[in-house]
Design a protein around this motif. Structure first.
Motif, short mmCIF file in Angstrom:
data_model
loop_
_atom_site.label_atom_id
_atom_site.label_comp_id
_atom_site.label_asym_id
_atom_site.label_seq_id
_atom_site.Cartn_x
_atom_site.Cartn_y
_atom_site.Cartn_z
N CYS A 79 1.97 5.65 -11.79
CA CYS A 79 0.56 5.27 -12.09
C CYS A 79 0.45 4.88 -13.40
O CYS A 79 -0.36 3.76 -13.98
CB CYS A 79 -0.37 6.27 -11.72
N ASP A 85 -3.24 0.37 -4.06
CA ASP A 85 -3.29 -0.89 -3.12
C ASP A 85 -3.01 -1.93 -4.20
O ASP A 85 -3.35 -2.20 -4.96
CB ASP A 85 -4.58 -1.10 -2.82
N HIS A 94 0.64 -1.14 0.14
CA HIS A 94 0.14 -0.04 0.02
C HIS A 94 1.12 1.16 -0.20
O HIS A 94 1.88 1.39 0.79
CB HIS A 94 -0.73 -0.06 1.30
N GLN A 135 0.18 5.62 0.14
CA GLN A 135 -0.68 6.69 0.05
C GLN A 135 -0.01 7.93 0.27
O GLN A 135 0.99 7.99 0.98
CB GLN A 135 -1.64 6.50 1.34
N LYS A 172 -0.66 12.06 0.28
CA LYS A 172 -1.60 13.17 0.49
C LYS A 172 -0.86 14.36 1.22
O LYS A 172 0.05 14.44 1.52
CB LYS A 172 -2.85 12.69 1.54
N ASN A 218 -5.47 13.29 -3.34
CA ASN A 218 -4.77 12.34 -2.67
C ASN A 218 -4.81 11.09 -3.61
O ASN A 218 -5.45 10.74 -4.41
CB ASN A 218 -5.52 11.83 -1.22
N ILE A 219 -3.60 10.25 -3.17
CA ILE A 219 -3.45 9.06 -4.19
C ILE A 219 -3.13 7.87 -3.19
O ILE A 219 -2.46 8.05 -2.46
CB ILE A 219 -2.09 9.25 -5.16
N LYS A 220 -3.76 6.73 -3.80
CA LYS A 220 -3.62 5.54 -2.80
C LYS A 220 -3.30 4.68 -4.03
O LYS A 220 -4.01 4.35 -5.14
CB LYS A 220 -4.97 5.12 -2.18
N SER A 225 -6.44 4.89 -6.81
CA SER A 225 -7.79 5.61 -6.47
C SER A 225 -6.99 7.22 -6.09
O SER A 225 -5.95 7.47 -5.65
CB SER A 225 -8.49 5.38 -5.27
#
Length: 107
Positions: free
Chosen positions: A44, A70, A15, A17, A19, A66-68, A61
């Motif tokens: 990405c 997973d 993961h 994240q 932000k 913000n970018i995540k 996402s």
């Protein structure tokens, strides 16, 4: 400050994240935000082009800036791509440590 959270399971990144805002410069001219955005966008796009998203091996996402990312399935190539992101962010943090913070967590 840009905050980056990287989780791994002792072997693989699971993961990521990202932000926040660097507040290095005025909106639209913030070099730190632009640099981080360029790095993350490139990674990405690479994940999408290599069809990891299509094969449901990972998900990306974007929400309110913000970018995540997973990871659902372990894959060596995908891990090299994600490690490239982490190394790039770490290198960026060396020069701009007051504007970006990276936290690591074990799952």
């Amino acid at each position: 400050m840009i905050k980056v959270l990287i989780k791994n399971n002792n072997k693989y990144i699971t993961h990521i994240q990202i932000k926040g805002h660097a507040d290095f410069g005025e909106y639209g001219k913030d070099l730190v935000c632009a640099g981080v955005s360029a790095i993350v966008t490139g990674i990405c796009n690479t994940l999408a082009k290599k069809q990891f998203l299509e094969k449901k091996m990972c998900a990306i996402s974007f929400e309110n800036g913000n970018i995540k990312i997973d990871v659902y399935k372990e894959d060596e190539t995908m891990q090299v791509i994600l490690e490239t992101l982490v190394i790039s962010l770490e290198s960026f943090m060396e020069d701009y440590h007051q504007y970006i913070k990276i936290t690591y967590e074990e799952e």
